[in-house]
Scaffold this motif. Structure first.
Motif, PDB file in Angstrom:
ATOM      1  N   LYS A   1       0.923  -1.102   0.414  1.00 59.64           N
ATOM      2  CA  LYS A   1      -0.022   0.008  -0.321  1.00 59.64           C
ATOM      3  C   LYS A   1       0.768   1.524   0.133  1.00 59.64           C
ATOM      4  O   LYS A   1       1.897   0.999   0.382  1.00 59.64           O
ATOM      5  CB  LYS A   1      -1.063  -0.247   0.958  1.00 59.64           C
ATOM      6  CG  LYS A   1      -1.729  -0.905   0.980  1.00 59.64           C
ATOM      7  CD  LYS A   1      -2.671  -1.525   2.504  1.00 59.64           C
ATOM      8  CE  LYS A   1      -4.131  -2.390   2.543  1.00 59.64           C
ATOM      9  NZ  LYS A   1      -3.214  -3.494   2.966  1.00 59.64           N
TER      10      LYS A   1
ATOM     11  N   GLU B   1       3.784  11.041  -0.180  1.00 59.08           N
ATOM     12  CA  GLU B   1       3.870   9.975   0.066  1.00 59.08           C
ATOM     13  C   GLU B   1       4.948   8.405  -0.873  1.00 59.08           C
ATOM     14  O   GLU B   1       5.879   9.578  -1.805  1.00 59.08           O
ATOM     15  CB  GLU B   1       2.486   9.859  -1.171  1.00 59.08           C
ATOM     16  CG  GLU B   1       1.142   9.787  -0.636  1.00 59.08           C
ATOM     17  CD  GLU B   1      -0.265   9.539  -1.269  1.00 59.08           C
ATOM     18  OE1 GLU B   1       0.019   9.016  -2.439  1.00 59.08           O
ATOM     19  OE2 GLU B   1      -1.012  10.251  -0.755  1.00 59.08           O
TER      20      GLU B   1
ATOM     21  N   ASN C   1      -5.599   6.193   1.587  1.00 64.20           N
ATOM     22  CA  ASN C   1      -5.786   5.486   0.272  1.00 64.20           C
ATOM     23  C   ASN C   1      -7.915   6.030  -0.499  1.00 64.20           C
ATOM     24  O   ASN C   1      -7.695   4.999  -0.926  1.00 64.20           O
ATOM     25  CB  ASN C   1      -5.221   4.107   0.232  1.00 64.20           C
ATOM     26  CG  ASN C   1      -4.163   4.511   0.622  1.00 64.20           C
ATOM     27  OD1 ASN C   1      -2.665   5.372   0.659  1.00 64.20           O
ATOM     28  ND2 ASN C   1      -3.152   2.682   0.942  1.00 64.20           N
TER      29      ASN C   1
END
Length: 175
Positions: free
Chosen positions: A94, A113, A159
């Protein structure tokens, strides 16, 4: 008492490529900061042991939720001698975000990120000039990060999916 590498670099006035956090005794403690601050129901836990930080939990979308995060307790982290941060992480495939904060009052953090590979240790490099001002996960207008004024580190996942997650961090280095 053993001082963290960053404290030694700051006390000596020299900041070079070095380990900032290796999750050993004497470093800042960490705490969860989830969407419950806005009425959400996501949850996370943070555990430091054996030289590794473990960030686990579940993101849930009910009540306009959708993120889980952790932060280090406030301290003084002068990162002005570095152009980037490198993290050694093992994730679940992820995406996560690294956050740096310069204030605990205005809600603004500087973040970018990074991806993980399920079950594999990888090294991720995040240039300090790539960190963007955000509030509640949304970009905001603001000055660029002043690396000399960092007071906390954070990690977050959001997310837009309800999901369980697990991220291990072996170390964070300045470069």
């Amino acid at each position: 008492m053993k001082l963290p590498a960053l404290a030694v670099a700051l006390l000596s006035g020299v900041a070079s490529s070095s380990t900032l956090l290796d999750f050993t005794p004497g470093e800042p403690t960490w705490y969860a900061r989830n969407d419950t601050v806005m009425g959400g129901v996501s949850s996370s836990q943070v555990r430091v042991g054996g030289g590794v930080l473990l960030f686990t939990g579940q993101v849930r979308l009910e009540n306009n939720g959708g993120f889980s995060g952790i932060r280090s307790n406030p301290g003084r982290f002068d990162l002005s001698g570095f152009s980037s941060l490198k993290l050694r992480v093992k994730g679940d495939g992820k995406r996560y975000a690294l956050q740096l904060g310069t204030s605990t009052r205005n809600g603004v953090t500087y973040r970018n990120e990074f991806g993980t590979v399920a079950g594999q240790w990888i090294e991720v490099t995040i240039p300090l000039n790539s960190l963007r001002a955000t509030r509640s996960g949304e970009r905001v207008a603001g000055p660029p990060l002043d690396p000399s004024r960092v007071i906390f580190f954070g990690l977050t996942i959001g997310n837009n999916r309800a999901e369980r997650f697990a991220l291990e961090v072996d170390w964070i280095k300045g470069q």
